[in-house]
Design a protein around this motif. Structure first.
Motif, mmCIF file in Angstrom:
data_model
loop_
_atom_site.group_PDB
_atom_site.id
_atom_site.type_symbol
_atom_site.label_atom_id
_atom_site.label_comp_id
_atom_site.label_asym_id
_atom_site.label_seq_id
_atom_site.Cartn_x
_atom_site.Cartn_y
_atom_site.Cartn_z
ATOM 1 N N SER A 4 29.231 -2.364 11.329
ATOM 2 C CA SER A 4 29.258 -3.597 10.115
ATOM 3 C C SER A 4 29.464 -4.592 11.494
ATOM 4 N N LEU A 5 29.902 -4.197 12.436
ATOM 5 C CA LEU A 5 29.179 -5.681 13.786
ATOM 6 C C LEU A 5 28.338 -5.601 13.723
ATOM 7 N N GLN A 6 27.448 -4.458 14.276
ATOM 8 C CA GLN A 6 26.433 -4.087 14.403
ATOM 9 C C GLN A 6 25.376 -4.592 13.718
ATOM 10 N N SER A 7 25.070 -4.277 12.457
ATOM 11 C CA SER A 7 24.897 -4.375 11.256
ATOM 12 C C SER A 7 24.803 -6.054 10.986
ATOM 13 N N SER A 8 25.518 -6.567 11.028
ATOM 14 C CA SER A 8 26.029 -7.992 10.701
ATOM 15 C C SER A 8 25.081 -9.152 11.699
ATOM 16 N N SER A 9 25.398 -8.442 12.811
ATOM 17 C CA SER A 9 24.649 -9.221 14.350
ATOM 18 C C SER A 9 22.909 -9.176 14.314
ATOM 19 N N LYS A 10 22.326 -7.972 14.118
ATOM 20 C CA LYS A 10 21.373 -7.516 13.818
ATOM 21 C C LYS A 10 20.531 -8.385 12.195
ATOM 22 N N GLU A 11 21.212 -8.157 11.406
ATOM 23 C CA GLU A 11 20.690 -9.910 9.931
ATOM 24 C C GLU A 11 21.421 -10.912 10.659
ATOM 25 N N ALA A 12 22.105 -11.036 11.637
ATOM 26 C CA ALA A 12 21.858 -12.853 12.361
ATOM 27 C C ALA A 12 20.918 -12.587 13.170
ATOM 28 N N ILE A 13 20.181 -11.911 13.294
ATOM 29 C CA ILE A 13 18.847 -11.653 14.031
ATOM 30 C C ILE A 13 17.756 -12.250 13.510
ATOM 31 N N LEU A 14 18.034 -11.561 12.769
ATOM 32 C CA LEU A 14 16.720 -11.727 11.677
ATOM 33 C C LEU A 14 16.588 -12.603 10.588
ATOM 34 N N GLN A 15 17.949 -13.942 10.714
ATOM 35 C CA GLN A 15 18.018 -14.242 9.764
ATOM 36 C C GLN A 15 17.362 -15.766 10.715
ATOM 37 N N TYR A 16 17.634 -15.162 11.972
ATOM 38 C CA TYR A 16 17.799 -16.543 13.232
ATOM 39 C C TYR A 16 15.922 -16.815 13.203
ATOM 40 N N LEU A 17 15.130 -15.611 13.919
ATOM 41 C CA LEU A 17 14.098 -15.048 13.867
ATOM 42 C C LEU A 17 13.576 -15.641 12.358
ATOM 43 N N LEU A 18 13.891 -15.775 10.944
ATOM 44 C CA LEU A 18 13.245 -16.423 10.418
ATOM 45 C C LEU A 18 13.226 -17.789 10.588
ATOM 46 N N LYS A 19 14.240 -18.508 10.587
ATOM 47 C CA LYS A 19 14.210 -20.366 11.422
ATOM 48 C C LYS A 19 13.629 -20.174 12.403
ATOM 49 N N GLU A 20 13.627 -19.782 13.661
ATOM 50 C CA GLU A 20 12.463 -20.320 14.160
ATOM 51 C C GLU A 20 11.439 -19.744 14.724
ATOM 52 N N ASN A 21 11.422 -19.506 14.029
ATOM 53 C CA ASN A 21 9.503 -18.250 13.896
ATOM 54 C C ASN A 21 9.278 -17.134 15.136
ATOM 55 N N GLN A 22 9.603 -18.232 16.547
ATOM 56 C CA GLN A 22 9.858 -17.024 17.413
ATOM 57 C C GLN A 22 11.038 -16.898 18.374
ATOM 58 N N ALA A 23 11.564 -15.465 19.393
ATOM 59 C CA ALA A 23 12.467 -16.675 20.539
ATOM 60 C C ALA A 23 12.655 -15.273 21.538
ATOM 61 N N SER A 24 12.710 -15.200 22.239
ATOM 62 C CA SER A 24 13.169 -14.000 23.263
ATOM 63 C C SER A 24 14.186 -13.761 23.248
ATOM 64 N N ALA A 25 14.820 -12.746 24.124
ATOM 65 C CA ALA A 25 15.875 -12.390 23.588
ATOM 66 C C ALA A 25 17.483 -13.070 24.181
ATOM 67 N N GLN A 26 16.753 -13.851 25.607
ATOM 68 C CA GLN A 26 17.455 -14.085 25.770
ATOM 69 C C GLN A 26 17.655 -15.091 24.671
ATOM 70 N N ASN A 27 17.551 -16.400 24.548
ATOM 71 C CA ASN A 27 17.149 -17.393 23.826
ATOM 72 C C ASN A 27 18.122 -16.616 22.321
ATOM 73 N N ILE A 28 17.475 -15.373 21.781
ATOM 74 C CA ILE A 28 18.526 -14.923 20.944
ATOM 75 C C ILE A 28 20.246 -14.971 21.116
ATOM 76 N N ALA A 29 20.169 -14.291 22.135
ATOM 77 C CA ALA A 29 22.065 -13.655 22.846
ATOM 78 C C ALA A 29 22.595 -14.844 23.523
ATOM 79 N N GLU A 30 22.071 -15.913 23.483
ATOM 80 C CA GLU A 30 22.770 -17.522 23.596
ATOM 81 C C GLU A 30 22.829 -17.997 22.707
ATOM 82 N N ALA A 31 22.103 -18.046 21.452
ATOM 83 C CA ALA A 31 22.895 -18.599 20.072
ATOM 84 C C ALA A 31 23.107 -17.250 19.095
ATOM 85 N N MET A 32 23.599 -16.337 18.820
ATOM 86 C CA MET A 32 24.566 -15.117 18.975
ATOM 87 C C MET A 32 25.574 -14.888 19.995
ATOM 88 N N ASN A 33 25.436 -15.888 21.097
ATOM 89 C CA ASN A 33 26.621 -15.541 20.768
ATOM 90 C C ASN A 33 27.358 -14.361 21.641
#
Length: 212
Positions: A4-33
């Protein structure tokens, strides 16, 4: 990390990319904590599911940088009021070219969709193919579940609690026939039967898949 945590993290990543358009793994990690290592695992899974894509950016010094973004399939996960437009479009098409031509168009659409599914199922065992199909249907909003009825010979039941194309199916129920044809084409070694149908007032659509 549990599922369940994996699914929520993946969904959060998709939502982040929707907002930001493009991002590196490091940017995503920092945003997702979350750790970069965990982020890369999630990105790998999302790539395999066809929900994201990446651009390789070469720099003068250091390693090339990967910038991730949503694929078309990934963007389609987010609510879009396509149903009303699709029905209106099909109504207009029927008035213009007739019902037979519309049926051929819908058939072609499901053939294309089957080809897309096959890209992620090729080279896998029957159970792996069925599992992957259910995963993709979940991503498309069908609330699909897989039940293994028998193991020898293999027999599977797919339950879909939501119709992601309900508006279209209500006005053009032939799309459901094409959907059954599509499932049959994905498993040529099997008999695929529809056992339940939302369009007939049931609470789910059900498909039984068994070796012929």
């Amino acid at each position: 990390m549990n599922t369940s945590l994996q699914s929520s993290s993946k969904e959060a990543i998709l939502q982040y990319l929707l907002k930001e358009n493009q991002a590196s793994a490091q940017n995503i990690a920092e945003a997702m904590n979350i750790s970069t290592q965990a982020t890369r695992r999630h990105l790998k899974d999302l790539l395999e599911q066809g929900l994201i894509e990446y651009d390789l950016i070469r720099v003068k010094t250091g390693r090339p940088q990967y910038l991730y973004s949503l694929s078309r399939q990934g963007r389609d996960r987010f609510p879009q009021n396509y149903g009303e437009f699709a029905v209106s479009f099909l109504d207009t098409l029927t008035e213009t070219v007739g019902e037979n031509e519309v049926s051929r168009v819908l058939q072609k659409q499901w053939e294309k969709k089957a080809d897309n599914y096959r890209k992620f199922m090729t080279g896998k065992s029957l159970q792996e193919k069925v599992t992957r199909l259910v995963e993709m249907r979940k991503e498309e909003g069908y609330m699909a579940e897989l039940f293994i009825i028998e193991e020898n010979p293999p027999q599977f039941f797919i339950s879909e609690h939501n119709c992601a194309i309900s508006d279209v199916a209500e006005s053009y129920p032939q799309v459901c026939s094409h959907e059954l044809e599509m499932f049959s084409s994905l498993f040529p070694e099997c008999l695929v039967e529809r056992t339940n149908w939302i369009h007939q007032g049931e609470h789910r659509c059900g498909y039984l898949i068994k070796i012929c």
